[in-house]
Design a protein around this motif. Structure first.
Motif, PDB file in Angstrom:
ATOM      1  N   MET A  42       0.843  -1.190   0.000  1.00  0.00           N
ATOM      2  CA  MET A  42       0.000   0.000   0.000  1.00  0.00           C
ATOM      3  C   MET A  42       0.889   1.255   0.000  1.00  0.00           C
ATOM      4  O   MET A  42       1.884   1.317   0.708  1.00  0.00           O
ATOM      5  N   GLU A  43       0.502   2.246  -0.805  1.00  0.00           N
ATOM      6  CA  GLU A  43       1.264   3.475  -0.852  1.00  0.00           C
ATOM      7  C   GLU A  43       1.206   4.190   0.492  1.00  0.00           C
ATOM      8  O   GLU A  43       0.188   4.141   1.192  1.00  0.00           O
ATOM      9  N   GLU A  44       2.314   4.876   0.831  1.00  0.00           N
ATOM     10  CA  GLU A  44       2.412   5.520   2.139  1.00  0.00           C
ATOM     11  C   GLU A  44       1.344   6.597   2.319  1.00  0.00           C
ATOM     12  O   GLU A  44       0.772   6.728   3.395  1.00  0.00           O
ATOM     13  N   ARG A  45       1.038   7.331   1.266  1.00  0.00           N
ATOM     14  CA  ARG A  45       0.057   8.401   1.403  1.00  0.00           C
ATOM     15  C   ARG A  45      -1.347   7.857   1.680  1.00  0.00           C
ATOM     16  O   ARG A  45      -2.159   8.514   2.322  1.00  0.00           O
ATOM     17  N   LEU A  46      -1.641   6.619   1.185  1.00  0.00           N
ATOM     18  CA  LEU A  46      -2.919   5.998   1.487  1.00  0.00           C
ATOM     19  C   LEU A  46      -2.888   5.345   2.860  1.00  0.00           C
ATOM     20  O   LEU A  46      -3.871   5.381   3.601  1.00  0.00           O
ATOM     21  N   ASP A  47      -1.708   4.838   3.198  1.00  0.00           N
ATOM     22  CA  ASP A  47      -1.576   4.148   4.483  1.00  0.00           C
ATOM     23  C   ASP A  47      -1.809   5.115   5.652  1.00  0.00           C
ATOM     24  O   ASP A  47      -2.388   4.736   6.680  1.00  0.00           O
ATOM     25  N   PHE A  48      -1.378   6.354   5.462  1.00  0.00           N
ATOM     26  CA  PHE A  48      -1.515   7.337   6.542  1.00  0.00           C
ATOM     27  C   PHE A  48      -2.481   8.462   6.176  1.00  0.00           C
ATOM     28  O   PHE A  48      -2.370   9.588   6.665  1.00  0.00           O
ATOM     29  N   ALA A  49      -3.424   8.171   5.311  1.00  0.00           N
ATOM     30  CA  ALA A  49      -4.432   9.155   4.915  1.00  0.00           C
ATOM     31  C   ALA A  49      -5.256   9.567   6.143  1.00  0.00           C
ATOM     32  O   ALA A  49      -5.352   8.816   7.131  1.00  0.00           O
ATOM     33  N   PRO A  50      -5.894  10.750   6.109  1.00  0.00           N
ATOM     34  CA  PRO A  50      -6.667  11.228   7.268  1.00  0.00           C
ATOM     35  C   PRO A  50      -8.028  10.530   7.422  1.00  0.00           C
ATOM     36  O   PRO A  50      -8.907  11.048   8.096  1.00  0.00           O
ATOM     37  N   CYS A  51      -8.159   9.420   6.797  1.00  0.00           N
ATOM     38  CA  CYS A  51      -9.395   8.630   6.930  1.00  0.00           C
ATOM     39  C   CYS A  51      -9.023   7.149   6.883  1.00  0.00           C
ATOM     40  O   CYS A  51      -7.959   6.779   6.382  1.00  0.00           O
ATOM     41  N   GLY A  52      -9.912   6.323   7.368  1.00  0.00           N
ATOM     42  CA  GLY A  52      -9.652   4.896   7.326  1.00  0.00           C
ATOM     43  C   GLY A  52      -9.895   4.329   5.946  1.00  0.00           C
ATOM     44  O   GLY A  52     -10.722   4.832   5.186  1.00  0.00           O
TER      45      GLY A  52
END
Length: 329
Positions: A1-11
């Motif tokens: 999983m891309e890092e920006r999706l992994d730590f996105a401000p939503c689940g």
């Protein structure tokens, strides 16, 4: 999983149709206080409250399957320590790595009224469905019971019709049709085994005088009473039938000439000594017997028994004659 999706401000979570979690981002893991190994490959129900599990089954799955998307659905997540987090879920359905997955975005929310109303509706729907199911089952059981009763009635009716087709209406003995069938069967057995059987023809003496003197109702009573006496005096394996009018036929299975004469004489004597319901009535019978022999068919053995019966009546009645006695004359 891309890092920006992994730590996105939503689940974020992707789910297969069977509920298996394929992928989940760190934001959602942190929110739930789980590690990746705790939930990946597990069922989505692990992170849903009990009511939301039902809601997921009843609404989310049908909607995502049919419309291939879900927008702003209210659910409640359950954290590792059992806390509840209301969320707003949106999802799309797409193919990933050759399989269909439902990709979901989850936003934690504070307003729960709409969600609770939806949950109450889901609960009511489930209760209504269960009640309808029980009512349908009860109705089905009722229909099955009625069907069983009808089948029982039909079997009883068929049994009654079969009995009527086989028996004489007045005496309840076998009728002439069944007598012929049984005679044919005994002839077939004789041809195969050479085990003899005998045919006994019985006729009530002066029965016309009984009808003329006492009436046909009394005559019918005499016929029925005699029929039962013939059954009683015969053996269990013998076939007793009403041949017609005041004449009866008895197929004596596995019976020699001597045995048949002995059985016939016992019957004749029982009738002669019986006490009938009319004190002045003296009832006797005449009988003719034929025992099976080589080349016999239904007509030949019947003819010999009839001729023997005629000889008994010609010689004064109330007596037994075996066909073999005619041949010696």
């Amino acid at each position: 999983m891309e890092e920006r999706l992994d730590f996105a401000p939503c689940g974020y979570v992707s789910i297969k149709d069977d509920g298996t979690i394929v992928c989940i981002n760190q934001t959602l893991l942190t929110l739930l206080d789980y590690k990746m190994d705790d939930v990946k490959g597990k069922l989505i129900y692990k992170i849903l409250t009990k009511p939301s599990q039902s809601f997921y089954q009843l609404y989310f799955l049908p909607m995502i399957t049919i419309e291939e998307k879900v927008e702003e659905m209210h659910l409640t997540l359950e954290t590792k320590d059992g806390s509840h987090i209301p969320i707003l879920l949106s999802a799309v359905r797409r193919k990933s790595d050759g399989m269909l997955v439902n990709e979901c975005i989850l936003f934690p929310m504070k307003q729960r009224h709409a969600y609770e109303q939806a949950m109450l509706l889901a609960k009511k729907t489930a209760e209504d469905s269960e009640r309808s199911k029980k009512e349908a089952l009860m109705e089905l059981e009722k229909v099955q019971k009625e069907l069983e009763n009808k089948q029982t009635e039909l079997l009883q009716l068929n049994e009654k019709l079969q009995k009527l087709a086989m028996t004489d209406e007045l005496t309840s003995l076998y009728n002439r049709r069944i007598y012929k069938r049984e005679l044919t069967e005994n002839l077939s057995i004789y041809k195969k085994t050479r085990i003899p059987f005998s045919l006994l023809m019985v006729d009530i003496d002066y029965f016309k005088d009984i009808n003329d003197t006492y009436g046909h109702v009394t005559g019918d009573r005499i016929l029925k009473a005699l029929a039962q006496m013939l059954v009683t005096q015969s053996r269990k394996q013998d076939v007793v039938a009403r041949y017609g009018g005041e004449e009866f036929a008895i197929i004596l299975t596995n019976t020699t000439v001597a045995d048949s004469i002995q059985i016939a004489e016992r019957i004749r004597k029982s009738v002669e000594e019986a006490i009938w319901d009319i004190s002045s009535l003296s009832l006797t019978i005449s009988a003719g017997i034929a025992t099976s022999r080589e080349g016999d068919n239904r007509k030949t053995i019947q003819t010999r028994a009839d001729e023997a019966l005629y000889r008994s009546k010609h010689n004064g009645r109330n007596q037994i004659t075996h066909a073999s006695q005619l041949e010696r004359v």
